[in-house]
Write a protein that holds these residues in place. Sequence first.
Motif, PDB file in Angstrom:
ATOM      1  N   TYR A 113       0.800  -1.138   0.201  1.00 59.15           N
ATOM      2  CA  TYR A 113      -0.121  -0.045   0.063  1.00 59.15           C
ATOM      3  C   TYR A 113       0.910   1.182   0.163  1.00 59.15           C
ATOM      4  O   TYR A 113       0.434   2.290  -0.911  1.00 59.15           O
ATOM      5  CB  TYR A 113      -0.961  -0.095   1.199  1.00 59.15           C
ATOM      6  CG  TYR A 113      -1.991  -0.978   1.225  1.00 59.15           C
ATOM      7  CD1 TYR A 113      -3.180  -1.074   0.335  1.00 59.15           C
ATOM      8  CD2 TYR A 113      -1.726  -2.041   1.889  1.00 59.15           C
ATOM      9  CE1 TYR A 113      -3.955  -2.312   0.304  1.00 59.15           C
ATOM     10  CE2 TYR A 113      -2.855  -3.261   1.797  1.00 59.15           C
ATOM     11  CZ  TYR A 113      -3.508  -3.432   0.943  1.00 59.15           C
ATOM     12  OH  TYR A 113      -4.785  -4.541   0.800  1.00 59.15           O
ATOM     13  N   GLU A 114       2.081   1.264   0.796  1.00 60.66           N
ATOM     14  CA  GLU A 114       2.836   2.451   0.974  1.00 60.66           C
ATOM     15  C   GLU A 114       3.461   2.482  -0.662  1.00 60.66           C
ATOM     16  O   GLU A 114       3.707   3.616  -1.249  1.00 60.66           O
ATOM     17  CB  GLU A 114       3.980   2.026   1.559  1.00 60.66           C
ATOM     18  CG  GLU A 114       3.445   2.236   3.154  1.00 60.66           C
ATOM     19  CD  GLU A 114       4.642   1.981   4.326  1.00 60.66           C
ATOM     20  OE1 GLU A 114       5.771   2.262   3.677  1.00 60.66           O
ATOM     21  OE2 GLU A 114       4.529   1.689   5.389  1.00 60.66           O
ATOM     22  N   ALA A 119       2.162   1.644  -3.587  1.00 60.79           N
ATOM     23  CA  ALA A 119       1.211   2.029  -4.338  1.00 60.79           C
ATOM     24  C   ALA A 119       0.940   3.540  -4.309  1.00 60.79           C
ATOM     25  O   ALA A 119       0.825   4.423  -5.330  1.00 60.79           O
ATOM     26  CB  ALA A 119      -0.105   1.425  -4.079  1.00 60.79           C
ATOM     27  N   ALA A 120       1.162   4.156  -3.073  1.00 62.00           N
ATOM     28  CA  ALA A 120       1.063   5.438  -2.829  1.00 62.00           C
ATOM     29  C   ALA A 120       2.255   6.259  -3.480  1.00 62.00           C
ATOM     30  O   ALA A 120       2.232   7.445  -3.798  1.00 62.00           O
ATOM     31  CB  ALA A 120       1.055   5.778  -1.241  1.00 62.00           C
ATOM     32  N   THR A 172      -2.432  -0.111  -8.004  1.00 61.56           N
ATOM     33  CA  THR A 172      -3.570  -0.076  -7.040  1.00 61.56           C
ATOM     34  C   THR A 172      -4.547  -1.288  -7.520  1.00 61.56           C
ATOM     35  O   THR A 172      -4.850  -2.036  -6.951  1.00 61.56           O
ATOM     36  CB  THR A 172      -4.269   0.924  -6.723  1.00 61.56           C
ATOM     37  OG1 THR A 172      -3.254   2.122  -6.528  1.00 61.56           O
ATOM     38  CG2 THR A 172      -5.176   0.943  -5.772  1.00 61.56           C
ATOM     39  N   ILE A 193      -3.176  -4.494  -6.889  1.00 61.52           N
ATOM     40  CA  ILE A 193      -3.399  -5.126  -5.348  1.00 61.52           C
ATOM     41  C   ILE A 193      -5.002  -5.387  -5.001  1.00 61.52           C
ATOM     42  O   ILE A 193      -5.249  -6.441  -4.722  1.00 61.52           O
ATOM     43  CB  ILE A 193      -3.298  -3.756  -4.535  1.00 61.52           C
ATOM     44  CG1 ILE A 193      -1.818  -3.564  -4.361  1.00 61.52           C
ATOM     45  CG2 ILE A 193      -3.807  -4.008  -3.000  1.00 61.52           C
ATOM     46  CD1 ILE A 193      -1.417  -2.289  -3.563  1.00 61.52           C
ATOM     47  N   TYR A 194      -6.123  -4.810  -5.729  1.00 60.08           N
ATOM     48  CA  TYR A 194      -7.183  -5.045  -5.869  1.00 60.08           C
ATOM     49  C   TYR A 194      -7.598  -6.619  -6.164  1.00 60.08           C
ATOM     50  O   TYR A 194      -8.504  -7.419  -5.853  1.00 60.08           O
ATOM     51  CB  TYR A 194      -8.282  -4.007  -6.495  1.00 60.08           C
ATOM     52  CG  TYR A 194      -8.271  -2.814  -5.814  1.00 60.08           C
ATOM     53  CD1 TYR A 194      -8.343  -2.594  -4.399  1.00 60.08           C
ATOM     54  CD2 TYR A 194      -8.585  -1.468  -6.424  1.00 60.08           C
ATOM     55  CE1 TYR A 194      -8.223  -1.410  -3.850  1.00 60.08           C
ATOM     56  CE2 TYR A 194      -8.423  -0.387  -5.899  1.00 60.08           C
ATOM     57  CZ  TYR A 194      -8.309  -0.372  -4.483  1.00 60.08           C
ATOM     58  OH  TYR A 194      -8.207   1.038  -3.868  1.00 60.08           O
ATOM     59  N   ASN A 232      -5.808  -9.338  -3.693  1.00 56.97           N
ATOM     60  CA  ASN A 232      -6.077  -9.485  -2.389  1.00 56.97           C
ATOM     61  C   ASN A 232      -7.465  -9.602  -1.951  1.00 56.97           C
ATOM     62  O   ASN A 232      -7.973  -8.665  -1.124  1.00 56.97           O
ATOM     63  CB  ASN A 232      -5.193  -8.487  -1.587  1.00 56.97           C
ATOM     64  CG  ASN A 232      -6.145  -7.193  -1.717  1.00 56.97           C
ATOM     65  OD1 ASN A 232      -6.765  -6.807  -2.458  1.00 56.97           O
ATOM     66  ND2 ASN A 232      -5.889  -6.357  -0.485  1.00 56.97           N
ATOM     67  N   GLU A 234      -6.774 -10.984   2.514  1.00 54.02           N
ATOM     68  CA  GLU A 234      -5.477 -10.840   3.107  1.00 54.02           C
ATOM     69  C   GLU A 234      -5.212 -11.722   4.364  1.00 54.02           C
ATOM     70  O   GLU A 234      -6.131 -11.880   5.125  1.00 54.02           O
ATOM     71  CB  GLU A 234      -4.991  -9.222   3.465  1.00 54.02           C
ATOM     72  CG  GLU A 234      -4.825  -8.409   2.473  1.00 54.02           C
ATOM     73  CD  GLU A 234      -4.354  -6.857   2.854  1.00 54.02           C
ATOM     74  OE1 GLU A 234      -4.098  -6.747   4.287  1.00 54.02           O
ATOM     75  OE2 GLU A 234      -4.339  -6.032   2.134  1.00 54.02           O
TER      76      GLU A 234
END
Length: 462
Positions: free
Chosen positions: A298-299, A301-302, A308, A311-312, A315, A318
Amino acid sequence: MHLKNASVLAVDDDEDVLLALRILLRPLVREVITERNPDRLPALLSKSAFDIILLDMNYKSHLNTGNEGFFWLKKIQDRVPGACVIMITAYGDVELAVRSLKEGASDFVLKPWHNAKLLETLEEACERKAIKAGTAKPKATKPGKSDNSPDRILGRSEPVREVMFRIDKVAPTDANVLILGENGTGKELAARALHARSLRADKPFISVDVGSLSDTLFESELFGHKKGAFTDAREERTGRIEAAHGGTLFLDEIGNIGMAQQMKLLTVLQTRQVTPLGSNKAVPVDIRLISATNMPLYEMAAQNRFRTDLIYRINTVELSLPPLRKRTEDIPLLAEHFLAVFAEKYRRPVMNLSAEALKRLQAYSWPGNIRELQNAIERALIMADGEVLQATDFSLGANRPESHDIHTDKPAPGDEDNSLAELERSAIARVVDKHNGNISRAARELGLTRAALYRRLDKYDI
């Protein structure tokens, strides 16, 4: 708490469902209350303290969105923090049920249910409630395979029991799973446990360390290639994704792949097709995807270092694995297991741990987690003379400075061999630290294979 002492509230707008629950549970629990209108939940919760709440996912809405169930789940959590809520959902809404676990539900049951399975779910809920209240001790977790399997997950601690509970619930759903955890926590074991409990258990389990693959190897390994697709493509090769057709694909160290690789993987997951290198024909694939990483996705992705949307995709659920320092009560069981494994491997009698040795193992922080414990046990068993391992048989870095800054260790003056060894040790430590413990990246920078780097980490006790 036993089920017979439990107070159960069931909320469902289908009177037939409520009638079935009353008939089934009335002889088996202390109290069963049924309610068709979820709007009455606040009043019911203010009057009574329920041990278990069975909550339907859908009420007035004709669309099976599950939004009503999530709304009332949140209301219950706000009013009764830590409440044991078991969601009721239709078989076709398994993804909603899995999401409910992420939202804080304790469990879920599928309609139509088997009575034995429903009662087992309620019993497990009562057992977990009793363990949290301190009125019961946890039992050993169930192994995914035979008792002597090296791939089973061992542990009696609450963190391990929580992991196993989520594995048991998620495995049959075919949902994509992202496993998070430090190096050495057993991410591949968790992936294999998910596969062993899934409906694909008799199909292939294909594991790929994607973090160690270059761009060219990534496509060739995952998608396959035709003969002549590139210079060294002397014969046709089936890719790992296609090889996993019908089964499970495990992508380890997924946080280490580049943006171009991420896009190619995302396309495969969206289309469920792979196109081998050198071919224009797409091959349909049916896989269940499990991914793992120790990276902060997540970091990343930011910082635009990880997609992102990928990730969707990876996961749906998780699964976070606890480090060994958070489950030290499992160390005796793990140590006993490794002692038996290595006694057989080296044809040695099975050794025991002295009380002082066990105390030392449980006091150590285990930055390398279970893999480090495994190596420590193996090394101690090989080097020990007696039948009982003593605390002094283990070299665990206990003499390092409290900061664990391994660069401060100095070789003996004038000792050239020690100096060279220390230079190598410092270089390895610096690169591993640079890549936040990522073995694949560190190995690439050092020009070593992962296996060679692991040997050096063990040699220098890093």
